[in-house]
Design a protein around this motif. Structure first.
Motif, PDB file in Angstrom:
ATOM      1  N   GLU A 131      -7.685 -18.344  -9.403  1.00 22.32           N
ATOM      2  CA  GLU A 131      -8.125 -17.181  -9.048  1.00 22.32           C
ATOM      3  C   GLU A 131      -7.318 -16.307  -8.181  1.00 22.32           C
ATOM      4  N   LEU A 132      -7.290 -15.045  -8.105  1.00 23.46           N
ATOM      5  CA  LEU A 132      -6.470 -14.036  -7.577  1.00 23.46           C
ATOM      6  C   LEU A 132      -7.322 -12.913  -6.482  1.00 23.46           C
ATOM      7  N   ASP A 133      -6.761 -12.884  -5.501  1.00 23.56           N
ATOM      8  CA  ASP A 133      -7.428 -11.897  -4.527  1.00 23.56           C
ATOM      9  C   ASP A 133      -7.007 -10.486  -4.761  1.00 23.56           C
ATOM     10  N   VAL A 134      -7.721  -9.721  -5.201  1.00 21.16           N
ATOM     11  CA  VAL A 134      -7.340  -8.240  -5.620  1.00 21.16           C
ATOM     12  C   VAL A 134      -7.905  -7.204  -4.992  1.00 21.16           C
ATOM     13  N   ARG A 135      -7.432  -6.187  -5.048  1.00 18.78           N
ATOM     14  CA  ARG A 135      -8.250  -4.882  -4.089  1.00 18.78           C
ATOM     15  C   ARG A 135      -8.196  -3.736  -5.222  1.00 18.78           C
ATOM     16  N   CYS A 136      -9.414  -3.269  -5.274  1.00 17.57           N
ATOM     17  CA  CYS A 136      -9.551  -2.054  -6.108  1.00 17.57           C
ATOM     18  C   CYS A 136     -10.969  -1.270  -5.929  1.00 17.57           C
ATOM     19  N   LEU A 137     -11.123  -0.299  -6.576  1.00 18.82           N
ATOM     20  CA  LEU A 137     -12.477   0.365  -6.738  1.00 18.82           C
ATOM     21  C   LEU A 137     -13.481  -0.558  -7.431  1.00 18.82           C
ATOM     22  N   PRO A 166      -4.804  -5.019 -14.338  1.00 17.03           N
ATOM     23  CA  PRO A 166      -5.403  -3.632 -14.920  1.00 17.03           C
ATOM     24  C   PRO A 166      -5.258  -2.539 -13.865  1.00 17.03           C
ATOM     25  N   ASN A 167      -5.363  -1.220 -14.741  1.00 15.01           N
ATOM     26  CA  ASN A 167      -5.003  -0.279 -13.961  1.00 15.01           C
ATOM     27  C   ASN A 167      -6.187   0.045 -12.881  1.00 15.01           C
ATOM     28  N   GLY A 168      -5.394   0.417 -11.735  1.00 12.96           N
ATOM     29  CA  GLY A 168      -6.219   0.519 -10.352  1.00 12.96           C
ATOM     30  C   GLY A 168      -6.505  -0.792  -9.675  1.00 12.96           C
ATOM     31  N   VAL A 169      -5.818  -1.839  -9.991  1.00 14.76           N
ATOM     32  CA  VAL A 169      -6.140  -3.251  -9.620  1.00 14.76           C
ATOM     33  C   VAL A 169      -4.708  -3.513  -8.976  1.00 14.76           C
ATOM     34  N   GLU A 170      -4.929  -4.159  -7.797  1.00  6.16           N
ATOM     35  CA  GLU A 170      -3.506  -4.477  -7.077  1.00  6.16           C
ATOM     36  C   GLU A 170      -4.065  -6.000  -6.435  1.00  6.16           C
ATOM     37  N   ALA A 171      -2.678  -6.788  -6.505  1.00  4.55           N
ATOM     38  CA  ALA A 171      -2.953  -8.126  -5.741  1.00  4.55           C
ATOM     39  C   ALA A 171      -2.795  -8.050  -4.521  1.00  4.55           C
ATOM     40  N   THR A 172      -3.458  -8.801  -3.529  1.00  4.47           N
ATOM     41  CA  THR A 172      -3.544  -8.622  -1.901  1.00  4.47           C
ATOM     42  C   THR A 172      -2.547  -9.631  -1.443  1.00  4.47           C
ATOM     43  N   LEU A 173      -1.468  -9.241  -1.313  1.00  2.00           N
ATOM     44  CA  LEU A 173      -0.214  -9.855  -0.823  1.00  2.00           C
ATOM     45  C   LEU A 173       0.473  -9.443   0.415  1.00  2.00           C
TER      46      LEU A 173
END
Length: 255
Positions: A131-137, A166-173
């Motif tokens: 799983e991946l921790d992401v940040r998005c609306l 996907p568009n609007g999604v960024e990984a929390t790094l």
């Protein structure tokens, strides 16, 4: 995929009230966040349990129908019974469409069997992250992120920054962080050096004495020889003693 679940407000508080709810097939919970006050709720256990089996329920915006008023929420936490397949408590968090959220999204690995590392080199794909921790609306939150392994070869790895999000999604790094998502490795086999070492350690058939060929140690042979001499001496001594006694008896009789 739209998921909706119904709940009602929970009036009774305390450990005893929660126990009675569970015995009645209900699950105590809470919904919090946003611009509203936290609300204690209760849900039908059967409906909640079946929805929790869905992967999307854990990584998607859920519509919570709270006595006719619908809210967009995320499943944030839940507790299970220590040894029974029962949900003991559940937490939901309200979300706002204009505020970004942090969420862990499952990874789906595809096309590993089409990669040259598997088809031609006999490699095996190893999934380092699931799983991946992401940040998005909230509206951009994906149910899962697909990881394509079709171009991998043995010894190569895919990192988080290599993923097509996907568009609007960024990984929390963090600043320089770029963890490995998957890698392709050869199965654990013995190397030629290890096999050669084992072969040298095993003696040749000609060097292993059989039962008939095995010679007795010199010490055992010497011991056997001494034992024979002692036995002979003892036997001779006993015979001589008997003869002397007989002669003495004959002389006594003659007198």
């Amino acid at each position: 995929m739209k998921i909706e679940i119904s709940a009602s407000k929970r009036k009774a508080q305390g450990t005893g009230a929660s126990r009675r709810l569970r015995l009645a097939g209900r699950v105590p919970g809470i919904v919090y966040g946003g611009d509203k006050e936290p609300v204690n709720i209760e849900l039908d256990h059967k409906d909640l349990y079946h929805k929790m089996k869905m992967e999307a329920f854990h990584a998607s915006i859920v519509t919570l129908d709270l006595e006719g008023g619908k809210e967009q929420v995320l499943l944030r936490a839940f507790n299970m019974h220590p040894y029974k397949l029962r949900v003991a408590h559940v937490d939901f968090q309200r979300v706002s469409k204009d505020k970004k959220i942090h969420m862990k999204v499952p990874l789906h690995f595809v096309n590993a069997e089409l990669s040259p590392g598997v088809k031609e080199q006999g490699g095996v794909a190893s999934h380092v992250l699931n799983e991946l921790d992401v940040r998005c609306l909230p509206d951009d939150l994906p149910e899962f992120i697909e990881v394509d392994l079709s171009g991998m070869s043995v010894g190569k790895s895919i990192h988080v920054k290599d993923l097509e999000l996907p568009n609007g999604v960024e990984a929390t790094l963090h600043r320089t962080e770029n963890p490995v998502v998957a890698t392709l490795l050869l199965p654990q086999l013995q190397t030629e050096e290890e096999l050669a070492a084992e072969t040298e350690a095993v003696p040749a058939p000609s060097e292993v004495p059989s039962t008939k060929q095995e010679a007795k140690p010199e010490e055992d042979v010497a011991a056997e020889g001494k034992g024979g001499e002692k036995g002979g001496d003892k036997g001779g001594d006993k015979g001589g003693d008997k003869k002397d006694k007989k002669d003495k008896k004959d002389k006594k009789d003659k007198k």
